[in-house]
Write an enzyme that holds these catalytic residues in place. Sequence first.
Site, short mmCIF file in Angstrom:
data_model
loop_
_atom_site.label_atom_id
_atom_site.label_comp_id
_atom_site.label_asym_id
_atom_site.label_seq_id
_atom_site.Cartn_x
_atom_site.Cartn_y
_atom_site.Cartn_z
CG HIS A 150 -3.99 0.06 -3.19
ND1 HIS A 150 -2.89 -0.76 -3.38
CD2 HIS A 150 -4.32 -0.07 -1.87
CE1 HIS A 150 -2.58 -1.34 -2.23
NE2 HIS A 150 -3.42 -0.95 -1.30
CG HIS A 173 -6.50 -1.35 1.03
ND1 HIS A 173 -5.14 -1.23 0.89
CD2 HIS A 173 -6.86 -0.48 2.00
CE1 HIS A 173 -4.69 -0.33 1.74
NE2 HIS A 173 -5.71 0.14 2.43
CE LYS A 214 -12.76 -7.18 7.36
NZ LYS A 214 -11.58 -8.07 7.56
NE ARG A 239 1.69 -9.05 5.25
CZ ARG A 239 0.40 -8.95 4.94
NH1 ARG A 239 -0.47 -9.74 5.53
NH2 ARG A 239 -0.01 -8.06 4.05
CG ASP A 241 -1.89 -5.50 -2.31
OD1 ASP A 241 -2.90 -5.97 -1.77
OD2 ASP A 241 -0.89 -5.16 -1.68
CD GLN A 265 -0.77 -8.64 0.44
OE1 GLN A 265 -0.20 -7.57 0.37
NE2 GLN A 265 -1.75 -8.87 1.29
CB CYS A 281 -0.97 0.02 1.19
SG CYS A 281 -1.70 -1.57 1.58
#
Length: 578
Positions: free
Chosen positions: A327, A453, A407, A305, A325, A323, A276
Amino acid sequence: MSREPHEKLEVVRHSAAHVMAAAVCRLYDEVRFDIGPATEQGFYYDFDLPERITSDDFPRIEEEMRKIVGEDHPFERVEMSREEAVEWLEQRNQTYKLERLAEIPEGETITFYRTGDFMDLCRGPHVESTGKISAFKLLSVAGSYFHGIETNPMLQRVYGTAFTNPKELRKHLQQLEEARKRDHRRLGRDLDLFSIREDVGPGLVHWHPRGARIRVLIENFWRDEHFRNGYELLFTPHIGKANLWETSGHLGFYHESMYAPMEIDGQEYYIKPMNCPFHIAVYSSQTRSYRDLPLRWAELGTVYRYEKAGALHGLLRVRGFTQDDAHIFCTPDQVEDEIREVLRFSTAIWKTFGFEDIRAYLSTRPEKAVGDPARWEQSTAALERAVEAEELPVERDEGGGAFYGPKIDLKVRDAIGREWQMSTIQFDLNLPERFDINFVGSDGREHRPYMIHRALFGSLERFFGILTEHYGGAFPVWLAPEQARILPITDRQLPYANEVAAAFRREDVRVTVDAQQEKMGAKIRRAQLGKVPYMLVVGEQEEEAGAVAVRSRSGGREGQVPWRDCLDRIRAEAAERR
């Protein structure tokens, strides 16, 4: 998975956990115990006792549990003062429970539940009596650190499950057996898809050629669909300066999951746990106008992580993963249309991969939240209307949203009925404020964009593991790493087999030739174990006719056809993504 009301099952399972603990205390000496909660799939209890419990002990424990059920002891709620509770636990050397007692806030009622000669610190609730527990089974045992902290003592965690009736239990156990057969870790090894080596590092995935081939197919499909749906792709760094993660809040709230910093040119850098902040950095690299919005940016970004060793599980829980991802930066007027489009796009992708049973879970504003309440209201309303428009089944989790925005989570049900949480569509009312990003509106003034997201698969690793289990390793033709295998009867047919294979490859059909000097039965058996969709046998007759004898994974022996017809069939089936 059972369709019984969750609340009823939870009470039955928590009660069954107490019955199991009571049985263990009858059968073993010097038992100390920690928590015994209900879970989504059953229950567990954590024990500390001098001897090791194994699955060989389960029949004996279950027999004692059945005795306790037959004795029909009531579950009695017992209130104690803090001093009484401390004294009771100290007398019984229940050191883990003393620590749990200390965590109960002052002024809160302290309750125990008694079941026959067993009693434990517990909030409840429970069924009326042990006789109400009719269907249970112990499943496994594993090590578990007290409080999940690796420096604490290792306890023995015994897992079980319980249902309100034997029929539901039998169905669940059948599902577990089917899940065992489909375990992606076993299939990953048997089909040579991937490996995770302890000598390299736990939770770090090695993609083998066959697994990598499937991953490339998934990634290419993912990219193509994103371009078709108005997204642009980004590539961002794997590390960033400490100040980036300070601004984003990760160092303050997520530090324990980030790997130790490295020093470069006298400054601290961290390996990224999320993409992000980098996407926001791209946004803020120039002035944005309302005419530029919406901006839809996606990335297959690899992140790292820290996960505790005990939590790692094949591809489903790893330390390094990619990921998918995305945005979206948009104006307030664009929010609703964007959410609806994201939801439509996500469900279409899931259906392409063979997941038809999709359910939405809407999480709303928690007590402690950041951001403008009006934005929370608009964001939540946009999510609600999008779910309604797409006619998805939905469950609400009031107050269950993250502190930075509401979400929608999408859960899919796989081929054997298990539900998996996958896609997330998450408003972020926090990061745009922290990074102070804006756009210039039609009034010439700066305004704060909405930031959404969206992780479709969550991570490629976890998705691949779930997809492998969904298909039991028998991937559909469009995803199969090997769509066809040519099996020459003798070495004399090898040149013809290689000629046909070359023609298939020229038209992008994934094919191999089994050139081993073995009987045909062994070659067919090996292809079946490899879950190859099409086996193409070639002998003298096939060579003379310019044909192949087709055996399909689903239909068995189908007979001789011109090799060109077989090629066209495979290409058509792959194109349809059935």
